[in-house]
Design a protein around this motif. Structure first.
Motif, short mmCIF file in Angstrom:
data_model
loop_
_atom_site.label_atom_id
_atom_site.label_comp_id
_atom_site.label_asym_id
_atom_site.label_seq_id
_atom_site.Cartn_x
_atom_site.Cartn_y
_atom_site.Cartn_z
N SER A 89 9.30 55.30 6.27
CA SER A 89 10.08 54.84 5.13
C SER A 89 9.57 53.49 4.65
O SER A 89 8.87 52.78 5.38
CB SER A 89 11.55 54.72 5.51
N PRO A 90 9.92 53.11 3.42
CA PRO A 90 9.55 51.77 2.94
C PRO A 90 10.09 50.67 3.87
O PRO A 90 9.41 49.67 4.11
CB PRO A 90 10.19 51.70 1.55
N GLU A 91 11.29 50.86 4.38
CA GLU A 91 11.89 49.85 5.27
C GLU A 91 11.09 49.72 6.56
O GLU A 91 10.90 48.62 7.07
CB GLU A 91 13.34 50.24 5.57
N GLU A 92 10.61 50.84 7.08
CA GLU A 92 9.81 50.79 8.31
C GLU A 92 8.49 50.06 8.07
O GLU A 92 8.07 49.24 8.88
CB GLU A 92 9.54 52.21 8.81
N LEU A 93 7.85 50.36 6.94
CA LEU A 93 6.60 49.68 6.63
C LEU A 93 6.85 48.20 6.41
O LEU A 93 6.07 47.35 6.90
CB LEU A 93 5.95 50.29 5.38
N HIS A 94 7.93 47.85 5.72
CA HIS A 94 8.25 46.45 5.49
C HIS A 94 8.45 45.72 6.81
O HIS A 94 8.02 44.56 6.98
CB HIS A 94 9.49 46.34 4.61
N ALA A 95 9.10 46.38 7.76
CA ALA A 95 9.33 45.78 9.08
C ALA A 95 8.00 45.56 9.80
O ALA A 95 7.81 44.54 10.48
CB ALA A 95 10.26 46.66 9.90
N TRP A 96 7.07 46.51 9.68
CA TRP A 96 5.75 46.34 10.29
C TRP A 96 5.03 45.13 9.70
O TRP A 96 4.40 44.36 10.41
CB TRP A 96 4.91 47.60 10.05
N ILE A 97 5.14 45.00 8.36
CA ILE A 97 4.47 43.87 7.70
C ILE A 97 5.08 42.56 8.17
O ILE A 97 4.36 41.60 8.50
CB ILE A 97 4.57 44.01 6.17
N ASP A 98 6.43 42.50 8.19
CA ASP A 98 7.11 41.29 8.64
C ASP A 98 6.79 40.96 10.09
O ASP A 98 6.75 39.78 10.49
CB ASP A 98 8.63 41.44 8.47
N GLY A 99 6.58 42.00 10.87
CA GLY A 99 6.29 41.80 12.30
C GLY A 99 4.83 41.51 12.56
O GLY A 99 4.42 41.46 13.73
N LYS A 100 4.03 41.34 11.51
CA LYS A 100 2.62 41.02 11.62
C LYS A 100 1.85 42.08 12.40
O LYS A 100 0.87 41.80 13.09
CB LYS A 100 2.42 39.66 12.30
N LYS A 101 2.31 43.32 12.31
CA LYS A 101 1.62 44.41 12.99
C LYS A 101 0.23 44.60 12.36
O LYS A 101 0.07 44.53 11.14
CB LYS A 101 2.42 45.70 12.87
N THR A 102 -0.77 44.80 13.17
CA THR A 102 -2.13 44.96 12.68
C THR A 102 -2.30 46.35 12.08
O THR A 102 -2.44 47.35 12.81
CB THR A 102 -3.15 44.75 13.81
N ILE A 103 -2.25 46.42 10.77
CA ILE A 103 -2.35 47.69 10.07
C ILE A 103 -3.20 47.51 8.82
O ILE A 103 -3.38 46.39 8.33
CB ILE A 103 -0.96 48.24 9.65
N TYR A 104 -3.69 48.62 8.33
CA TYR A 104 -4.39 48.66 7.05
C TYR A 104 -3.54 49.48 6.09
O TYR A 104 -3.25 50.65 6.37
CB TYR A 104 -5.78 49.28 7.20
N ILE A 105 -3.12 48.88 4.97
CA ILE A 105 -2.34 49.58 3.97
C ILE A 105 -3.30 49.98 2.84
O ILE A 105 -3.95 49.11 2.25
CB ILE A 105 -1.20 48.71 3.41
N ILE A 106 -3.39 51.28 2.58
CA ILE A 106 -4.35 51.76 1.60
C ILE A 106 -3.64 52.52 0.49
O ILE A 106 -2.94 53.51 0.73
CB ILE A 106 -5.42 52.66 2.26
N ASP A 107 -3.83 52.04 -0.73
CA ASP A 107 -3.37 52.71 -1.95
C ASP A 107 -4.44 53.73 -2.31
O ASP A 107 -5.59 53.39 -2.52
CB ASP A 107 -3.22 51.66 -3.06
N TYR A 164 -10.43 59.77 12.06
CA TYR A 164 -9.41 58.71 12.12
C TYR A 164 -8.17 59.27 12.81
O TYR A 164 -7.69 60.36 12.49
CB TYR A 164 -9.07 58.22 10.71
N LYS A 165 -7.63 58.52 13.78
CA LYS A 165 -6.60 59.06 14.67
C LYS A 165 -5.18 58.64 14.32
O LYS A 165 -4.23 59.28 14.73
CB LYS A 165 -6.89 58.63 16.11
N TYR A 166 -5.02 57.53 13.58
CA TYR A 166 -3.68 56.99 13.39
C TYR A 166 -3.41 56.71 11.91
O TYR A 166 -3.62 55.61 11.42
CB TYR A 166 -3.52 55.70 14.22
N THR A 167 -3.00 57.74 11.21
CA THR A 167 -2.66 57.58 9.80
C THR A 167 -1.17 57.85 9.60
O THR A 167 -0.62 58.81 10.14
CB THR A 167 -3.47 58.53 8.90
N TYR A 168 -0.56 56.99 8.81
CA TYR A 168 0.85 57.15 8.45
C TYR A 168 0.94 57.27 6.94
O TYR A 168 0.10 56.72 6.21
CB TYR A 168 1.67 55.94 8.93
#
Length: 309
Positions: free
Chosen positions: A11-29, A93-97
């Protein structure tokens, strides 16, 4: 290492929490670059799933197949992000959300969007929308291809549109096209000594009798939109009249119509006609016996492309 995840929705809220938590992720449009420039999620990068270089674009962002990647597209009506996830899975690629609902869900959740036109109305560009307007046919870009058959082979070629016009009023299209029957050519016998023989036969009284009837006309009596006029499917039902050899016969078919960025119209249609309705009966077993090698199938196929300015 976390358990492998391929295409898991978040969900958008889950992604927002990941961003706030400084989780190492790549967000791709995964949309086109012009969409990305107008509006995107902060810190997102762009790799267009519609381009053949999509995987190379992702590799330029991260070539680490263990990277955690969050993909998003336009809305819950589009499978763009899911398609991107499948492509990445096939490339190791193994981990796509997938951000459920895309950027529209992110916006609806009241979360920040960046870009040059974040408040501009968004047209998903899936349905045809026509404005009241008159058009003239670009005869250099428009084309009619024909295909006729007999038991031994298929002959095909072209015939030229010499002028035409269209008008749109309240979503209904009318128009008229003039076709130069004397311009008919054959393509599949090019270089063969039989090519001019076939062309002469087509122009003769056995077929189109161009000496007396050099022009054919097709009038659109009324073309109306289908219920859901998707841009990639036949979206208009055409009711028309084809005048050939001086005979007028109703001819209906469906067409796919789109508007170009320059606001021109492009129409594509594919249909068959029963030539005998216009008195073209040569080789028809419904009218002759003992035809032998002169048997010709009654249906002629047409592929029509109209470009209207």
């Amino acid at each position: 290492m976390v358990e492998s995840k391929i295409g898991k929705e978040m969900s958008p809220e889950e992604l927002h929490a990941w961003i706030d938590g400084k989780k190492t992720i790549y967000i791709i449009d995964v949309l086109k670059v012009d969409n990305f420039t107008k509006r995107h999620i902060p810190n997102a990068m762009n790799a267009c799933v519609f381009e053949v270089t999509f995987i190379e674009q992702v590799k330029s962002i991260t070539n680490n197949k263990d990277s955690i990647i969050v993909l998003y597209g336009s809305s819950n009506k589009s499978v763009d992000a899911a398609t991107a996830s499948e492509k990445l899975e096939r490339n190791g690629y193994k981990y796509t959300y997938i951000l459920k609902g895309g950027i529209e869900a992110w916006r609806s959740a009241g979360l920040t969007i960046e870009g040059e036109a974040v408040n501009e109305p968004v047209d998903p560009q899936t349905f045809l929308k026509l404005e009241n307007r008159s058009y003239h046919v670009d005869t250099n870009q428009s084309a009619i291809e024909w295909r006729g058959r007999n038991p031994n082979t298929t002959h095909f070629g072209t015939v030229k549109i010499v002028n035409g016009k269209l008008a749109v009023r309240d979503g209904i299209i009318t128009g008229m096209f003039e076709i130069d029957m004397d311009s008919i050519i054959n393509i599949n016998l090019e270089g063969d000594e039989l090519q001019p023989v076939l062309i002469a036969h087509l122009k003769s009284d056995d077929f189109f009798l161009t000496k007396i009837f050099p022009k054919a006309k097709f009038g659109i009596n009324q073309a109306i939109s289908v219920k859901k006029p998707y841009l990639s499917l036949p979206n208009y039902k055409v009711n028309g009249t084809l005048e050939l050899r001086g005979i007028k016969v109703q001819q209906d078919f469906v067409a796919t119509i789109v508007r170009t960025p320059e606001d021109d119209l492009v129409a594509e249609a594919h249909f068959d006609i029963d030539r005998t309705k216009w008195g073209v009966i040569y080789g028809s077993a419904r009218f002759y016996e003992h035809l032998g090698m002169h048997l010709v199938f009654d249906l002629i196929s047409f592929q029509v492309r109209i470009v209207a300015r």
